[in-house]
Scaffold this motif. Structure first.
Motif, PDB file in Angstrom:
ATOM      1  N   TRP A  22      31.277  10.854  67.491  1.00 57.29           N
ATOM      2  CA  TRP A  22      30.603   9.885  66.640  1.00 57.29           C
ATOM      3  C   TRP A  22      31.230   9.921  65.257  1.00 57.29           C
ATOM      4  N   LYS A  23      31.511   8.750  64.700  1.00 59.13           N
ATOM      5  CA  LYS A  23      32.075   8.639  63.369  1.00 59.13           C
ATOM      6  C   LYS A  23      31.017   8.399  62.298  1.00 59.13           C
ATOM      7  N   VAL A  35      34.171   1.644  62.300  1.00 58.97           N
ATOM      8  CA  VAL A  35      34.219   2.390  63.562  1.00 58.97           C
ATOM      9  C   VAL A  35      32.963   3.248  63.689  1.00 58.97           C
ATOM     10  N   VAL A  37      32.076   4.909  66.968  1.00 59.77           N
ATOM     11  CA  VAL A  37      32.221   5.991  67.931  1.00 59.77           C
ATOM     12  C   VAL A  37      33.586   5.882  68.600  1.00 59.77           C
ATOM     13  N   GLU A  38      34.068   7.009  69.064  1.00 64.40           N
ATOM     14  CA  GLU A  38      35.315   7.080  69.820  1.00 64.40           C
ATOM     15  C   GLU A  38      34.976   7.436  71.259  1.00 64.40           C
ATOM     16  N   GLU A  40      36.243   7.664  75.510  1.00 66.94           N
ATOM     17  CA  GLU A  40      37.381   7.867  76.397  1.00 66.94           C
ATOM     18  C   GLU A  40      37.071   7.226  77.736  1.00 66.94           C
ATOM     19  N   VAL A  45      41.783   6.280  75.047  1.00 65.32           N
ATOM     20  CA  VAL A  45      40.745   6.492  74.043  1.00 65.32           C
ATOM     21  C   VAL A  45      40.610   5.221  73.213  1.00 65.32           C
ATOM     22  N   VAL A  46      39.374   4.760  73.031  1.00 61.90           N
ATOM     23  CA  VAL A  46      39.105   3.489  72.348  1.00 61.90           C
ATOM     24  C   VAL A  46      38.086   3.735  71.248  1.00 61.90           C
ATOM     25  N   GLU A  47      38.305   3.106  70.088  1.00 61.06           N
ATOM     26  CA  GLU A  47      37.340   3.138  68.987  1.00 61.06           C
ATOM     27  C   GLU A  47      36.494   1.872  69.042  1.00 61.06           C
ATOM     28  N   GLU A  63      27.506  13.507  72.029  1.00 56.51           N
ATOM     29  CA  GLU A  63      28.935  13.647  72.316  1.00 56.51           C
ATOM     30  C   GLU A  63      29.138  14.439  73.607  1.00 56.51           C
ATOM     31  N   ARG A 431      45.928   6.696  70.548  1.00 56.78           N
ATOM     32  CA  ARG A 431      45.482   5.365  70.146  1.00 56.78           C
ATOM     33  C   ARG A 431      45.937   4.282  71.118  1.00 56.78           C
ATOM     34  N   GLN A 433      45.797   1.537  73.756  1.00 62.86           N
ATOM     35  CA  GLN A 433      44.732   0.656  74.220  1.00 62.86           C
ATOM     36  C   GLN A 433      44.825   0.449  75.738  1.00 62.86           C
TER      37      GLN A 433
END
Length: 524
Positions: A22-23, A35, A37-38, A40, A45-47, A63, A431, A433
């Motif tokens: 979590w950001k 942003v 959350v990140e 997977e 991995v996607v923001e 998380e 990063r 996509q």
């Protein structure tokens, strides 16, 4: 109102994802496209950005949890839910203890506050008490003429400020009309502004520095210890290796050098980096004591995300596509010379050029001569692709990724070099996509970067061929009857035998080898 954000489908038909990090936290202010959350997915991995602006009310998923698409993960209170009458963060609300606690408020200033409060008057007619909700607000933002405080004379002092810098009381002020105020409000009303604050801070620093200097004259000089440690001298290395070590955060003094004259080579650096990834604490801290229980001496890593998807795809490919592998040794001396000339060319200034660039161009060139290697098998037909989405296998902390360069056949040599560098850097940074992972037609795995000669790679699902690029090193080689040192590499290729027969795979690998032996053939 409260807005609930659900886990979306990122556009690749995925059904679930893992919450990585979590950001934001509960109570944080968020803006649109910030942003949150990140996550997977099975591919990368996607923001996830916020579609709302407001305050984070609740984080609904912790998380590390795996959630399905459509599951609520966070609640955001939009601006309509913001509490009314919030205190201005720039208003201090009270004076410092060592400042002027109370001072008369000028009538002009009190009238100005009444006007800016929007209530017409700040006191009721009965007892002189403040009306509810009509207290003083922050001063309105207004631009004042800048003045040099340090150059003012007593006659030029701002109105309401005495020679000593303290606010002088108004003669006509009522004795009981006083209140506490913060330094920000006081300086704003007296007209000093930030210039006086900066000047005071600078004067204080100069005073402190001078006092420290005078004290140092009276104190005996402290001599450094006689047994001071001598800093370690880093090993010798060429500038590209030093740059790579700096980017990887590795101290060259820790790397065992095997090059000429004690130099650290690129192979030494990569081998050290690979070892540190496997055993972060070193071999001495990896093994567990014999007396410890078995469950303590074992580490269990949950299989999810990229690792889970990679395992599923590899099993599917290995047991559904019959693999055939062939190998060829190649004299890549002229490729190394060509790479050196490209690095020195002004056209390639600032572009990373490696032998992988020449191999990528060779694969594209050979696939055009043998189109069936650039194909997909279905149970009813073989689909030959007249475009090249060239996949490059990249090892990342989260597992193996194979992003691809779309329409690589249309790129110039310089454009292909830039695309290769950006693709690998993006993959290693996590990063990549999901769209960059789909639609591949043929792949390359550069196992030579870790000093491996060759291997039998597994075909990426949906493709019919993959090429393994081994390390390039000097070996004795027979040239016109003489044994001379040459730059030699080994290429390994795996093919789907349902699509590619033995003779076709051999012709394709021979064409790739021809380009590495003579890059000038690319000009045909």
């Amino acid at each position: 109102m409260s807005q609930v954000f659900t886990l979306p489908d990122v556009g690749e038909g995925l059904t679930e994802a893992d919450i990585l990090a979590w950001k934001v936290s509960e109570g944080d202010q968020v803006t649109v496209n910030q942003v949150l959350v990140e996550i997977e997915t099975a591919k990368s991995v996607v923001e996830l950005p916020s579609p709302f602006a407001g305050t984070v009310q609740e984080i609904m998923v912790a998380e590390g949890e795996t959630v399905e698409v459509g599951t609520p993960i966070i609640a955001v209170a939009t601006s309509d839910d913001a509490p009314a009458g919030a205190t201005d963060p720039g208003y201090t609300g009270s004076a410092p203890e060592d400042g002027l606690a109370d001072e008369p408020v000028p009538e002009v200033q009190r009238a100005e506050e009444d006007i800016t409060s929007g209530s017409g008057t700040s006191l009721d007619s009965a007892g002189g008490k403040a009306l509810v909700g009509s207290g003083p607000k922050a001063d309105p933002v207004r631009r004042r003429r800048r003045t040099r405080v340090g150059m003012r004379t007593d006659a030029e002092a701002p109105q309401g400020l005495s020679q000593s810098g303290a606010a002088a009381p108004e003669t006509g002020a009522e004795p009981g009309a006083a209140r506490k105020q913060g330094w920000a409000d006081r300086l704003s009303r007296t007209g000093i502004g930030s210039a006086a604050v900066d000047l005071a801070e600078k004067a204080g620093k100069i005073r402190d520095r001078s006092e420290t200097w005078w004290k140092s004259l009276d104190e005996p000089t402290e001599q450094p210890p006689a047994t001071a440690s001598i800093p370690r001298r880093p090993n010798l290395a060429k500038p590209p290796v030093r740059k790579a070590a700096k980017e990887m955060g590795i101290d060259l003094a820790d790397v065992r050098a095997t090059g000429d004259g004690g130099q650290v080579t690129k192979r030494d650096l990569l081998a050290y980096a690979a070892h540190m990834r496997e055993v972060e604490g070193g071999p001495d801290t990896f093994w567990s004591a014999t007396a410890q229980p078995a469950d303590v001496r074992e580490e269990r890593i949950p299989v999810k995300g990229v690792r889970k998807a990679t395992a599923r795809n590899m099993v599917k490919s290995a047991f559904s596509a019959p693999h055939v592998s062939i190998f060829v040794d190649v004299d890549a001396t002229r490729t190394m010379e060509f790479v050196k000339r490209l690095k020195e060319s002004p056209h390639f200034e600032g572009v990373k050029v490696t032998p992988l660039l020449i191999l990528a161009r060779a694969v594209i060139w050979a696939a055009a001569r043998n189109p069936q290697v650039n194909a997909t098998w279905t149970d009813t037909e073989i689909v030959i692709k007249r475009y090249m989405n060239l996949g490059i296998a990249a090892a990342t902390p989260r597992g193996l990724l194979v992003p691809n360069i779309k329409d690589a056949q249309d790129l110039s040599l310089r454009e292909l070099a830039i695309a290769l560098h950006e693709l690998t850097q993006t993959a290693r940074a996590g990063r990549t996509q999901p769209g960059d992972m789909q639609g591949g037609t043929l792949s390359i795995t550069n196992i030579g970067a870790l000093g491996i000669d060759t291997g039998t790679p597994i075909i990426n699902p949906g493709e019919a061929a993959i090429v393994a690029f081994g390390t390039i090193k000097q070996k004795p080689w027979v040239v016109d009857g003489d044994v001379v040192p040459r730059w030699i590499t080994t290429l390994g290729g795996s093919f789907d035998h349902r699509v590619v027969d033995g003779d076709l795979s051999a012709r394709f690998m021979a064409d790739v080898a021809r380009i590495l032996e003579e890059p000038a053939l690319l000009l045909d």
